[in-house]
Design an enzyme around this catalytic site. Structure first.
Site, PDB file in Angstrom:
ATOM      1  N   GLU A   1     -14.271  -9.196   3.134  1.00 11.25           N
ATOM      2  CA  GLU A   1     -14.281 -10.960   3.744  1.00 11.25           C
ATOM      3  C   GLU A   1     -14.478 -12.250   3.064  1.00 11.25           C
ATOM      4  O   GLU A   1     -13.562 -12.862   2.837  1.00 11.25           O
ATOM      5  CB  GLU A   1     -15.354 -10.900   4.820  1.00 11.25           C
ATOM      6  CG  GLU A   1     -15.586 -10.334   5.392  1.00 11.25           C
ATOM      7  CD  GLU A   1     -17.004  -9.397   5.942  1.00 11.25           C
ATOM      8  OE1 GLU A   1     -17.100  -8.544   5.200  1.00 11.25           O
ATOM      9  OE2 GLU A   1     -17.225 -10.224   7.450  1.00 11.25           O
TER      10      GLU A   1
ATOM     11  N   LYS B   1      -5.500  -2.035  -6.966  1.00  7.44           N
ATOM     12  CA  LYS B   1      -3.433  -2.054  -6.148  1.00  7.44           C
ATOM     13  C   LYS B   1      -4.813  -2.571  -5.006  1.00  7.44           C
ATOM     14  O   LYS B   1      -4.327  -3.839  -4.832  1.00  7.44           O
ATOM     15  CB  LYS B   1      -3.433  -0.528  -6.015  1.00  7.44           C
ATOM     16  CG  LYS B   1      -2.139  -1.032  -4.899  1.00  7.44           C
ATOM     17  CD  LYS B   1      -0.960   0.335  -5.381  1.00  7.44           C
ATOM     18  CE  LYS B   1      -0.380  -0.120  -6.734  1.00  7.44           C
ATOM     19  NZ  LYS B   1       1.063   0.939  -6.904  1.00  7.44           N
TER      20      LYS B   1
ATOM     21  N   GLY C   1      -7.633  -0.420   6.522  1.00  4.96           N
ATOM     22  CA  GLY C   1      -6.959  -1.250   5.940  1.00  4.96           C
ATOM     23  C   GLY C   1      -7.539  -1.624   4.804  1.00  4.96           C
ATOM     24  O   GLY C   1      -6.336  -1.459   4.499  1.00  4.96           O
TER      25      GLY C   1
END
Ligand code: FES
Ligand code: FES
Lengths: 169, 696
Positions: B662, B590, B467
């Protein structure tokens, strides 16, 4: 116990035999290999399995296939016609309204179903005036009405503008 | 011969739509459970109902009588594993039970419905032993692990901390706790296992096809090239899919017993709360000392957390504290309680996420105690060098992030007094926190570049896109590395058929995979020039980066949060968050923005929603579904203002990128907590900040 049923999915008719315990979601995924609706919880808590069931958005994991003999089902795969993406799908891509994509078909089908509910004048928890003729789909309305579709990647801040623009096309 | 002319690049940094977007929005991209296989079987696990002891009997007769049943696997008939040293993975090898919910068997049937029904009919008897499944601060059995996750030292000390405290003008000594949390990617952990003529194929939901291949091969005693792992699309992971867990072994064991037929196994959402890792609960004590001007003179961060008796996982909770701020003296410690529980593991920014919540909440408290604006307080304690290594930073723009964020968010005229602003029913407050995350560089990844004619280049690497947007970012990187346009790249990832790629974890994917691609491109041009022949091919490995000897490499960021708290119900709403990042070069504006949004929202979730509640009497998570384990819904999230500093870091890697998966979660929970304190005047030090904790 098995039962024979007919499902109309994304414009195609399918006859199939299902265990009466089979959910609509599993009938689509395991029997028909239509993988657009996803299984995120199998429990009605995430919305990943959302399909249009006779025109209304529904969690297909909470529906038993045998109880929906003869119904008309639209999945995210069926929203794209002849390979052309639905405006809502294009808007999700442009606004990057997803990351992993696992909740995404459910989000998009849900958004399309939600727009019909708004057009039909159904109020939501955040609709201020319940007697208003035409509901204005502002961002708070979108957020509220889309809160049945969880996204663990948390693309919400992109999903809202994706739906806002997708609804205008 | 081709007539390719090299372009000057420019693909890196572009704001491109995801190339897998059309497949994802139509739902046709196949995740692990969705690969077409012929004539599959379905597995439903049998899980221990005690937290510790032995299985004394398994009666599967009622299950076996069901039509459609194929077999029941237990420790009595399961194939022997070749390597049982990893006790998390060594399932069905004995009658021993190490935690509640551990796999003690499985039912295999022709349909999912029969498998699930049958599993419920299997009767298991146990010899139960006393267990301990709850983390307690005063546990007398706390021990000191040899080292922490990712190889960090367990304890550190510099300067005379005790002396610095006793002479400090301002001191703080507080305890912060964070709860157990479960990753809960939207796609459950899933395997389709097929054993055929001595070869094992796994369609797997994983953050690393090759790491799964290596582990499974070792556990089953197979040659690596007999195991193929396929994972082109992965429905999130956030760390839980970073290492293979017992569910993968269970599916493979079943497949081994029924050669030639694929076995499908997806965990239910409830099962996702056992055995696929989780974030350990933490109990953290932070002590800070400062002089009259607000310069820190002492920092002490002591952590208590849990691990499992069968396998150690020691989270590096206080590691960020070792370098983020300047101080004359500093101490960090980690102590573990080994419990009868599943093995904790990676969850988005293990270490930094819970540790930076505590440190950044403490910094907020200390700023108030020093009578300083929390941004000014942080800037005053900006270090010259990385205290942990003694090296200068390759680039460090925390201050720039704080200043830029203050401008964008409108921090200037903030009244620092808590509970000073009320609008209607809402108490309004704002909070700030810093973020940091190291640049990890895992070894061993390789990329192949092959000229396929017609101006097109194949780029192959076993990397995973969970993802993150790797499918798109790696094409951008490949285009610039090879010097062609993105349309000329045929990227192939997500399969052990391609060269080895390390795990999509530690925000390291782009750093190492991208470096391997750059290296392969360099060697390719060296060997085959600008006009290669079809089939010309080069494979190269991520080179070592000698600059890691000279520079400390970290990403930084700052968050700004507005919180509104209902005066009566104490419901907390967060209408807006801003994040400013200094993370080197952005590969794809993006998809990067999406990662920041996702991380920050997960931080919001950590602050207000998430908590796995263990019933110590039985040793299981009680709130094991989305109705009771709360993650944010769309209506819980407001506007997100994301920006980044232009940062040119020539030392990190050829792309100049630092990794962004993260950092978005690190510190964002603290920013929310600090805003809630500013709104209400109540300092909640135990996450999540639920209304009951504010009602007092
Ligand atoms: S799978 Fe149906 S709501 Fe989650
Ligand atoms: S895009 Fe991953 S869960 Fe929504």
């Amino acid at each position: 116990m098995d039962a024979e049923i007919t499902l109309h999915v994304d414009g195609a008719e399918h006859r199939l035999t299902v265990d009466t315990r089979t959910t609509l979601l599993d009938a689509l995924r395991e029997h028909l290999e239509i993988i657009s609706p996803k299984k995120g919880c199998d429990h009605g808590q995430c919305g990943a399995c959302t399909v249009l069931l006779d025109g209304r958005r529904a969690n297909s994991c909470l529906a038993l296939a045998v109880a929906h003999d003869g119904t008309e089902i639209v999945t995210a795969g069926g929203l794209a016609e002849n390979g052309d993406l639905h405006p809502m799908q294009r808007s999700f891509i442009e606004h990057d309204g997803f990351q992993c994509g696992y909740c995404t078909p459910g989000q998009i089908v849900s958004a399309v179903g939600m727009l019909e509910e708004v057009r039909a004048g159904w109020p939501s928890h955040v609709t201020e005036d319940l007697n208003v003729e035409e509901i204005v789909l502002d961002d708070d309305e979108i957020r509220e009405r889309m809160s049945g579709n969880l996204c663990r990647c948390a693309a919400y801040a992109n999903i809202v503008p994706a739906i806002r623009e997708g609804s205008e096309r | 011969m081709s007539t390719t002319t090299r372009t000057t690049g420019g693909a890196i940094g572009a704001s491109l739509d995801r190339i897998d977007g059309p497949q994802k929005v139509t739902g046709t991209a196949p995740y692990a459970y969705e690969h077409h296989v012929d004539n599959p079987l379905y597995l439903f696990p049998i899980r221990s109902e005690i937290a510790r002891g032995r299985v004394t009997g398994i009666d599967a007769s009622a299950a076996e009588a069901l039509p459609g049943m194929v077999t029941v696997i237990t420790h009595e008939n399961a194939p022997q594993l070749a390597d049982t040293s990893d006790r998390e993975l060594a399932i069905l090898q004995s009658d021993e039970v190490a935690f509640r919910g551990q796999y003690i068997g499985a039912v295999i049937a022709e349909t999912f419905e029969v498998a699930r029904h049958a599993a419920g009919l299997v009767e298991v008897s146990y010899d139960e032993e006393p267990h301990e499944a709850e983390l307690r601060e005063n546990d007398s059995d706390l021990y000191t692990p040899e080292q922490l996750n990712a190889g960090f030292p367990t304890d550190t000390e510099e300067g005379d901390v005790d002396e610095a405290f006793s002479s400090a003008a301002v001191t703080l000594d507080e305890r912060y706790t964070t709860p157990m949390e479960h990753n809960n990617p939207m796609e459950p952990h899933t395997t389709i296992a097929l054993w055929e003529t001595g070869n094992l194929t796994l369609y797997e939901s994983t953050q690393g096809a090759h790491p799964v291949q290596r582990t499974v091969a070792q556990v089953f005693g197979l040659d690596r090239n007999r195991v193929r792992v396929v994972a082109p699309y992965v429905g999130g992971g956030f760390g839980s899919k970073g290492l293979p867990h017992a569910n993968t072994i269970l599916a493979a064991l079943a497949a081994r017993m029924i050669e030639g037929r694929p076995v499908k196994f997806a965990l239910t959402r409830q099962q996702m709360f056992t055995g696929v890792g989780y974030r350990t609960p933490t109990i953290q004590r932070i002590q800070l000392g400062a002089d009259e001007e607000g310069h820190l003179t002492a920092i002490d961060h002591d952590v208590i957390e849990q691990t499992s008796k069968i396998k150690e996982f020691a989270e590096q909770t206080a590691v960020a504290t070792r370098s983020l701020y300047a101080t004359q003296s500093r101490r960090t410690t980690h102590r573990l309680a080994a419990l009868d529980v599943p093995v904790p593991s990676w969850m988005r920014a293990p270490g930094e996420a819970p540790g930076m919540y505590a440190l950044e909440a403490a910094m907020d408290e200390m700023a108030i105690a020093c009578n300083l604006d929390p941004i000014e307080f942080r800037i005053r304690n900006e270090p010259e060098i990385d205290a942990e290594t003694g090296l200068p930073y390759s680039s460090r723009n925390l201050v720039a992030c704080l200043r830029e964020g203050a401008k964008r968010f409108g921090w200037k005229d903030r009244d620092p007094s808590p509970r000073a602003r009320q609008e209607g029913r809402w108490l309004v407050g704002t909070g700030v926190a810093s973020s940091t995350y190291p640049v990890f560089r895992l070894p061993g990844s390789r990329a192949t570049i092959r000229y396929e004619g017609d101006g097109r280049y194949a780029v192959e690497i076993g990397a995973a896109d969970i993802g993150t947007g790797a499918w798109t970012a790696l094409i951008q990187i490949s285009a610039d590395a090879i010097g062609v346009s993105i349309e000329d790249i045929n990227l192939r990832i997500g399969d052990t058929t391609f060269p080895f790629a390390s795990v999509a974890g530690g925000s390291s994917g782009i750093t190492v995979w991208g470096s391997a691609i750059f290296e392969a491109a360099r060697v390719f041009r060296e060997r085959h020039g600008e006009n290669p022949s079809e089939g010309d091919e080069v494979q190269a490995r991520t080179p070592d980066n000698p600059e890691t000897e000279n520079y400390a490499m970290h990403a930084f960021g700052a968050y700004f949060v507005e919180a509104r708290v209902d005066v009566d119900t104490c419901e907390v709403r967060v209408p807006r968050m801003a994040g400013v990042f200094a993370v080197g070069r952005i590969i794809n504006a993006k998809t990067a923005r999406s990662q920041f949004i996702g991380g920050m929202t997960m931080g919001l979730s950590m602050a207000l929603h998430e908590e796995s509640l263990v019933d110590g009497r039985f040793g299981h998570v009680v709130n094991h579904d989305f109705a009771e384990y709360h993650i944010p819904t769309n209506a819980d999230v407001g506007t997100m203002d994301i920006s980044w500093i232009d940062e040119d870091d020539p030392y990190v890697n050829p792309m100049g990128s630092k990794g962004i998966g993260e950092i978005g979660i690190v510190g964002s929970a603290a920013a929310v907590a600090n805003a809630v304190h500013h709104a209400t005047g109540v300092r909640v030090r135990d996450l999540p900040i639920t209304p009951d904790k504010l009602l007092r």
